[in-house]
Every structure is written in C-alpha cells, then in structure tokens.
Design an enzyme around this catalytic site. Structure first.
Site, PDB file in Angstrom:
ATOM      1  N   ARG A  38       0.825  -1.209  -0.192  1.00 13.72           N
ATOM      2  CA  ARG A  38       0.009  -0.028  -0.164  1.00 13.72           C
ATOM      3  C   ARG A  38       0.881   1.319   0.040  1.00 13.72           C
ATOM      4  NH1 ARG A  38      -4.352   0.832   4.635  1.00 13.72           N
ATOM      5  NH2 ARG A  38      -2.640   1.274   5.847  1.00 13.72           N
ATOM      6  N   SER A 107     -12.534  -4.451   2.508  1.00 10.17           N
ATOM      7  CA  SER A 107     -12.610  -3.786   3.788  1.00 10.17           C
ATOM      8  C   SER A 107     -14.031  -3.740   4.299  1.00 10.17           C
ATOM      9  CB  SER A 107     -12.106  -2.308   3.523  1.00 10.17           C
ATOM     10  OG  SER A 107     -10.744  -2.106   3.402  1.00 10.17           O
ATOM     11  N   LYS A 136      -7.227   6.795  10.327  1.00 12.11           N
ATOM     12  CA  LYS A 136      -8.759   6.568  10.391  1.00 12.11           C
ATOM     13  C   LYS A 136      -8.889   7.389  11.833  1.00 12.11           C
ATOM     14  CE  LYS A 136     -10.280   3.561   7.452  1.00 12.11           C
ATOM     15  NZ  LYS A 136     -11.436   4.188   6.421  1.00 12.11           N
TER      16      LYS A 136
END
Length: 205
Positions: A38, A107, A136
């Site tokens: 990622r 997800s 987050k």
C-alpha cells in the site's frame, strides 16, 4: 494460493519507507502470511518494481502477495490478488481482470458491510478500524464491538482485524475473537520486525 488463505493469520500492510523490503523480509521470517503493498502517493509505474520484488519475496516464503486498491498494478505485477476498500472497484471487476483464481479482499467497517462483501464473493475481509489510527480518526472507529459481532457471526471467509492493532492492543483484539490481525506500524515501525511478527502470531490460533 487460495488454499493458503484459510490458514493465514497475520497480514502486513506496508507503509512507504527506505528499508521497506528488508522489513518485509524480516516480517515474513517471523510468520507473516500475507503482504499487502500500500502506497497512496506513488504512481503505478513507481510501484511496479517494488511489487515485483515483494512478490518474489513472498513466493520464496510461501506467503501471499496482494496490492492495495490498484487492480491494474496487481495484474502487471502478477500479484496473487488485490485488496479493495469500500470506495474502490467492485469485486466483479477484479475477477474480470485478474481471473477467478485471484485472491480478492474487501474492507468492512460494519457487520452489514462484511455480509455484503461475502455475498459479492470476497475471499477475505479487513475488518475495522478497531482503534483510531493516523488514517482513521476516532469518528470512523468501529471498536472491539465489531470484532465481537463478526466473531459471533461465523463468517465463511477469513477476516483480519485492522486499525491500531499493535503488540499492546493485540491481546484484547484476539480475546474479542479476531482470528487474524492486519497490521501496519506494529511491524513497519518495529525495532525487530521478525520478533514482533512472531509475538503477534503467537496470540492467534
């Protein structure tokens, strides 16, 4: 590779850093089962050489290699699969490009999203965020309650609790019923990624 997914317990999501390859290699020695590349900033062209290198590392270790979000990068690199967020392409699109043998993760931030992902054909789920993380904020945290709900649901696919899972928080996440962990900083920033991976793996069935 799908047959290996059923026994997978520890998923490493990479974060950009100069020693990324060395850290991934160490984490694989420590028991990481899946490596997910990622990098939200780098281009596909920039990531392709890294993806090829990580795929080779994973194959030597008998681990699964996936790419975050980018179906085309997964295709070009020969990755074993792709992980898709809720806002990314549908699972059917990944299957069309990568084939039925590809591993496609999704997800899920709620029990409803988890059920929908399973219905759409996801091979595994990243469930969370369990705790607040730099990506987050607190308002998007599902908490340990999501872990407990998913554990009681008896999902037919593997799932990994993600979001702030560290060596400190992992024991209570496992106690809440998580069958697997997906981690970033716990291994990317660890003083000894191999030892940290072994410790995390020891908490799981």
């Amino acid at each position: 590779m799908k047959e290996r997914l059923g026994s997978a317990r520890l998923l490493l999501v990479t974060a950009p850093r100069e020693d990324l390859v060395e850290r991934v290699a160490a984490a694989l020695r420590g028991g990481v089962d899946i490596v997910q590349l990622r990098d939200k900033e780098a281009s596909r062209e920039e990531l392709l050489p890294l993806a090829l290198e990580l795929k080779e590392l994973c194959e030597r270790a008998g681990a699964i290699f996936t790419v975050n979000d980018d179906i085309e990068l997964a295709c070009e690199s020969g990755a074993h699969g792709v992980h898709l967020g809720q806002e990314d392409a549908p699972i059917s699109e990944a299957r069309r490009v990568l084939g039925e043998a590809a591993i496609v993760g999704r997800s899920a931030g709620s029990l409803e999203e988890a059920r929908e992902a399973v219905e759409e054909g996801a091979d595994y789920l990243g469930a969370g965020a369990v705790y607040a993380t730099p990506t987050k904020p607190e308002g998007e945290v599902a908490g340990l309650e999501l872990v407990r709900r998913l554990a009681s649901e008896g999902l037919p696919v593997p799932w990994f609790a993600i979001g702030g899972v560290t060596l400190e928080t992992a024991p209570e996440v496992a106690e809440a019923g998580a069958p697997g962990f997906a981690v970033v900083r716990a291994l990317m920033d660890a003083e000894d990624p191999e030892a940290a991976a072994r410790e995390l793996r020891s908490l799981l069935p």
